[in-house]
Design a protein around this motif. Structure first.
Motif, PDB file in Angstrom:
ATOM      1  N   GLU A 174      40.577  40.405  45.520  1.00 62.12           N
ATOM      2  CA  GLU A 174      41.854  40.523  45.931  1.00 62.12           C
ATOM      3  C   GLU A 174      41.966  42.325  45.998  1.00 62.12           C
ATOM      4  N   PRO A 224      38.015  31.442  51.061  1.00 60.63           N
ATOM      5  CA  PRO A 224      39.058  30.935  50.305  1.00 60.63           C
ATOM      6  C   PRO A 224      40.044  30.242  50.989  1.00 60.63           C
ATOM      7  N   GLU A 226      44.182  28.196  51.236  1.00 65.55           N
ATOM      8  CA  GLU A 226      45.586  28.413  50.517  1.00 65.55           C
ATOM      9  C   GLU A 226      45.486  27.597  49.057  1.00 65.55           C
ATOM     10  N   GLU A 227      44.657  26.583  49.069  1.00 68.16           N
ATOM     11  CA  GLU A 227      44.505  25.712  47.857  1.00 68.16           C
ATOM     12  C   GLU A 227      43.907  26.761  46.748  1.00 68.16           C
ATOM     13  N   SER A 228      42.577  27.444  47.226  1.00 66.47           N
ATOM     14  CA  SER A 228      41.855  27.958  46.163  1.00 66.47           C
ATOM     15  C   SER A 228      42.628  29.315  45.829  1.00 66.47           C
ATOM     16  N   TRP A 229      43.234  29.923  46.886  1.00 64.23           N
ATOM     17  CA  TRP A 229      43.885  31.403  46.866  1.00 64.23           C
ATOM     18  C   TRP A 229      45.206  31.070  47.472  1.00 64.23           C
ATOM     19  N   PRO A 230      46.349  30.791  46.947  1.00 69.89           N
ATOM     20  CA  PRO A 230      47.578  30.891  47.255  1.00 69.89           C
ATOM     21  C   PRO A 230      48.173  32.014  47.871  1.00 69.89           C
ATOM     22  N   TYR A 272      39.399  32.815  42.711  1.00 71.71           N
ATOM     23  CA  TYR A 272      40.218  33.770  43.275  1.00 71.71           C
ATOM     24  C   TYR A 272      41.545  33.984  43.071  1.00 71.71           C
ATOM     25  N   ASP A 273      42.246  32.901  42.590  1.00 74.18           N
ATOM     26  CA  ASP A 273      43.426  32.816  42.059  1.00 74.18           C
ATOM     27  C   ASP A 273      43.571  33.754  40.717  1.00 74.18           C
ATOM     28  N   THR A 274      44.147  34.728  40.793  1.00 75.68           N
ATOM     29  CA  THR A 274      43.939  35.539  39.370  1.00 75.68           C
ATOM     30  C   THR A 274      44.871  34.920  38.475  1.00 75.68           C
ATOM     31  N   ARG A 275      45.800  34.263  38.541  1.00 72.69           N
ATOM     32  CA  ARG A 275      46.535  33.556  37.657  1.00 72.69           C
ATOM     33  C   ARG A 275      45.833  32.633  36.874  1.00 72.69           C
ATOM     34  N   ARG A 277      42.341  32.700  36.818  1.00 74.92           N
ATOM     35  CA  ARG A 277      41.136  33.127  36.189  1.00 74.92           C
ATOM     36  C   ARG A 277      41.158  33.501  34.880  1.00 74.92           C
TER      37      ARG A 277
END
Length: 331
Positions: A174, A224, A226-230, A272-275, A277
């Motif tokens: 990111e 990445p 949309e599923e792995s990283w919105p 990938y999704d920081t929320r 991690r």
């Protein structure tokens, strides 16, 4: 304030000076080594008062896994930071054991890293430049976080105060893709990369450019979606690279020495999704660390993990007789 005496050694950087000297405390006669880092305050590096305020935050960090900042000496042209001295760092440790660490030692170093980082994150302080060279190790095997980036700055620096280019190897995707809104998850990606490096003896994503770094990440973890990283499909920089659609690979095939729990934790750090991690605090409670016992979670902040008799480093498989080996380690 510390009174200084005998010089031991001096190492120069491009825009900074690292020195090591014997310091004699004004409160007593005991001699201790300290490391001095001089930061030259150039006009383009911002107002000195900002640097002083940020560095002063570090004086309040009192933890067994964070390098102690003893003092700050301010002149018109420079700041000199007086740190405790440690013998080695994780990069040197890996080199000295032939890049083949005991998996027991990997776990103990990893726990210490997370312990120091959790302490910082609870105080809303980010490290922002985690890498093996910034994880110092003393002769007891205690690992301590050092060289924090300016704690509250709103960007991740591309250069250090010494004008040295910051490596991309431990930087999360990111940030590589230009985000300026970030928090503690940016450090956690680097923790995952360091776990991989300790377990394999090689860096996980050794890219030399942003595009190459992202390419190495996507090739291993999958491009990445949309599923792995919105929201990733709306990132202009990501779209401009036009990366192939890689499928994620099985991490166990790349880190065969890491057990099932270790792979699970590594996976949770490299999301990938920081929320989603994993945080430092959650990672400390991961089943990967169950074998270290329950007492390790109730240590005082300033107590070393080695104050527990059951926590002991083992001889690394690649250990050579000439390299650092903490006293009391298994032979």
């Amino acid at each position: 304030m510390i009174a200084f005496s005998v010089w031991v050694s001096l190492r120069l950087g491009f825009g900074s000076v690292w020195s090591i000297m014997i310091a004699v405390s004004s409160l007593g006669q005991s001699e201790n080594l300290v490391a001095l880092k001089e930061i030259r305050l150039e006009h383009e590096e911002g107002a000195p008062c900002t640097a002083i305020r940020e560095v002063s935050l570090l004086k309040n960090l009192k933890h067994a896994n964070i390098v102690t900042l003893h003092d700050i000496i301010h002149t018109e042209r420079s700041l000199t930071l007086v740190f405790e001295y440690l013998d080695s760092d994780l990069k040197q440790y890996l080199d000295n054991c032939g890049n083949l660490m005991s998996m027991n030692n990997v776990k103990i170093f990893m726990f210490q890293l997370l312990r120091g980082l959790s302490y910082c994150h609870k105080r809303k302080i980010l490290h922002r430049d985690l890498k093996p060279q910034n994880l110092l190790i003393n002769d007891k095997g205690e690992l301590k976080l050092a060289d924090f980036g300016l704690a509250r700055a709103k960007s991740v620096p591309t250069k250090t105060y010494s004008n040295e280019v910051v490596t991309l190897w431990y930087r999360p995707p990111e940030v590589l893709l230009g985000t300026t809104e970030y928090s503690t998850p940016i450090d956690m990606w680097g923790v995952g990369c360091i776990l991989f490096e300790m377990a394999t003896g090689r860096p996980m994503f050794p890219g030399s450019t942003v595009k190459e770094e992202l390419h190495l990440v996507f090739r291993l973890l999958g491009t990445p979606t949309e599923e792995s990283w919105p929201g990733i499909s709306n990132n202009d920089e990501f779209r401009s690279y036009m990366f192939p659609q890689y499928r994620p690979q099985q991490l166990i095939n790349h880190v065969p020495r890491l057990d099932t729990e270790g792979i699970d934790m590594l996976t949770a750090l490299l999301l990938y999704d920081t929320r989603a991690r994993n945080s430092a605090e959650a990672s400390l409670r991961h089943p990967y660390f169950l074998s270290l016992g329950e007492d390790i979670h109730s240590l005082a902040d300033t107590s070393s993990v080695f104050s527990l008799r059951e926590i002991q480093l083992q001889k690394d498989p690649g250990h050579r007789s000439s390299v650092f080996q903490p006293p009391g380690t298994m032979q």
